[in-house]
Write a protein that holds these residues in place. Structure first.
Motif, mmCIF file in Angstrom:
data_model
loop_
_atom_site.group_PDB
_atom_site.id
_atom_site.type_symbol
_atom_site.label_atom_id
_atom_site.label_comp_id
_atom_site.label_asym_id
_atom_site.label_seq_id
_atom_site.Cartn_x
_atom_site.Cartn_y
_atom_site.Cartn_z
ATOM 1 N N SER A 36 37.066 31.616 43.841
ATOM 2 C CA SER A 36 37.577 32.989 43.811
ATOM 3 C C SER A 36 38.880 33.061 43.020
ATOM 4 O O SER A 36 39.073 33.967 42.201
ATOM 5 C CB SER A 36 37.804 33.489 45.234
ATOM 6 O OG SER A 36 38.370 34.765 45.228
ATOM 7 N N GLN A 37 39.771 32.117 43.257
ATOM 8 C CA GLN A 37 41.053 32.104 42.541
ATOM 9 C C GLN A 37 40.848 31.866 41.044
ATOM 10 O O GLN A 37 41.475 32.511 40.218
ATOM 11 C CB GLN A 37 41.978 31.029 43.121
ATOM 12 C CG GLN A 37 43.336 30.970 42.462
ATOM 13 C CD GLN A 37 44.115 32.265 42.584
ATOM 14 O OE1 GLN A 37 44.070 32.931 43.611
ATOM 15 N NE2 GLN A 37 44.813 32.647 41.551
ATOM 16 N N VAL A 38 39.970 30.947 40.700
ATOM 17 C CA VAL A 38 39.691 30.669 39.286
ATOM 18 C C VAL A 38 39.088 31.902 38.626
ATOM 19 O O VAL A 38 39.441 32.251 37.492
ATOM 20 C CB VAL A 38 38.764 29.441 39.138
ATOM 21 C CG1 VAL A 38 38.248 29.304 37.721
ATOM 22 C CG2 VAL A 38 39.505 28.178 39.546
ATOM 23 N N THR A 40 39.570 35.055 39.431
ATOM 24 C CA THR A 40 40.634 36.038 39.247
ATOM 25 C C THR A 40 41.511 35.671 38.052
ATOM 26 O O THR A 40 41.860 36.529 37.237
ATOM 27 C CB THR A 40 41.492 36.131 40.532
ATOM 28 O OG1 THR A 40 40.641 36.477 41.621
ATOM 29 C CG2 THR A 40 42.577 37.162 40.385
ATOM 30 N N THR A 41 41.840 34.405 37.941
ATOM 31 C CA THR A 41 42.672 33.944 36.822
ATOM 32 C C THR A 41 41.952 34.145 35.490
ATOM 33 O O THR A 41 42.556 34.612 34.516
ATOM 34 C CB THR A 41 43.036 32.461 37.009
ATOM 35 O OG1 THR A 41 43.688 32.302 38.269
ATOM 36 C CG2 THR A 41 43.945 31.973 35.898
ATOM 37 N N LEU A 42 40.679 33.818 35.435
ATOM 38 C CA LEU A 42 39.911 34.016 34.202
ATOM 39 C C LEU A 42 39.809 35.489 33.842
ATOM 40 O O LEU A 42 39.927 35.851 32.662
ATOM 41 C CB LEU A 42 38.507 33.424 34.350
ATOM 42 C CG LEU A 42 38.383 31.926 34.202
ATOM 43 C CD1 LEU A 42 36.962 31.483 34.511
ATOM 44 C CD2 LEU A 42 38.774 31.487 32.811
ATOM 45 N N ASN A 43 39.610 36.333 34.827
ATOM 46 C CA ASN A 43 39.524 37.762 34.575
ATOM 47 C C ASN A 43 40.827 38.283 33.984
ATOM 48 O O ASN A 43 40.814 39.063 33.020
ATOM 49 C CB ASN A 43 39.194 38.501 35.876
ATOM 50 C CG ASN A 43 38.738 39.911 35.633
ATOM 51 O OD1 ASN A 43 38.344 40.274 34.536
ATOM 52 N ND2 ASN A 43 38.779 40.721 36.682
ATOM 53 N N THR A 44 41.947 37.848 34.521
ATOM 54 C CA THR A 44 43.248 38.251 33.992
ATOM 55 C C THR A 44 43.431 37.753 32.565
ATOM 56 O O THR A 44 43.906 38.496 31.693
ATOM 57 C CB THR A 44 44.375 37.691 34.886
ATOM 58 O OG1 THR A 44 44.173 38.153 36.221
ATOM 59 C CG2 THR A 44 45.737 38.121 34.389
ATOM 60 N N THR A 45 43.049 36.516 32.311
ATOM 61 C CA THR A 45 43.177 35.948 30.972
ATOM 62 C C THR A 45 42.332 36.713 29.962
ATOM 63 O O THR A 45 42.805 37.055 28.867
ATOM 64 C CB THR A 45 42.767 34.459 30.978
ATOM 65 O OG1 THR A 45 43.580 33.766 31.920
ATOM 66 C CG2 THR A 45 42.915 33.840 29.603
ATOM 67 N N ASP A 47 41.305 39.788 30.196
ATOM 68 C CA ASP A 47 41.884 41.121 30.017
ATOM 69 C C ASP A 47 43.053 41.081 29.032
ATOM 70 O O ASP A 47 43.207 41.975 28.194
ATOM 71 C CB ASP A 47 42.348 41.694 31.355
ATOM 72 C CG ASP A 47 41.198 42.195 32.207
ATOM 73 O OD1 ASP A 47 40.098 42.419 31.656
ATOM 74 O OD2 ASP A 47 41.409 42.375 33.430
ATOM 75 N N LYS A 48 43.885 40.045 29.118
ATOM 76 C CA LYS A 48 45.007 39.895 28.176
ATOM 77 C C LYS A 48 44.494 39.703 26.753
ATOM 78 O O LYS A 48 45.036 40.271 25.803
ATOM 79 C CB LYS A 48 45.896 38.718 28.580
ATOM 80 C CG LYS A 48 46.740 38.976 29.803
ATOM 81 C CD LYS A 48 47.571 37.748 30.157
ATOM 82 C CE LYS A 48 48.359 37.960 31.424
ATOM 83 N NZ LYS A 48 49.140 36.770 31.789
#
Length: 55
Positions: A36-38, A40-45, A47-48
């Motif tokens: 789940s954490q990975v 979320t991090t990938l989704n943020t990356t 999006d950037k």
């Protein structure tokens, strides 16, 4: 009858199965948390990256 009760009291195979089940459940919870954490991090990356490309 006493013999049956004594054998039942000494039988630890059920307890071992429960212990393995608890260990498996704990590992599953840890894996779900990490994935789940990975995610979320990938989704943020991504999006950037998308924002940088759109500029």
């Amino acid at each position: 009858m006493k013999n049956l009760v004594a054998r039942f009291a000494k039988d630890e195979s059920g307890a071992t199965a429960i212990e393995y089940g608890l260990i498996a459940a704990g590992i599953s919870v840890a894996i779900i948390a990490v994935v789940s954490q990975v995610g979320t991090t990938l989704n943020t990356t991504f999006d950037k990256i998308k924002t940088a490309i759109d500029k």
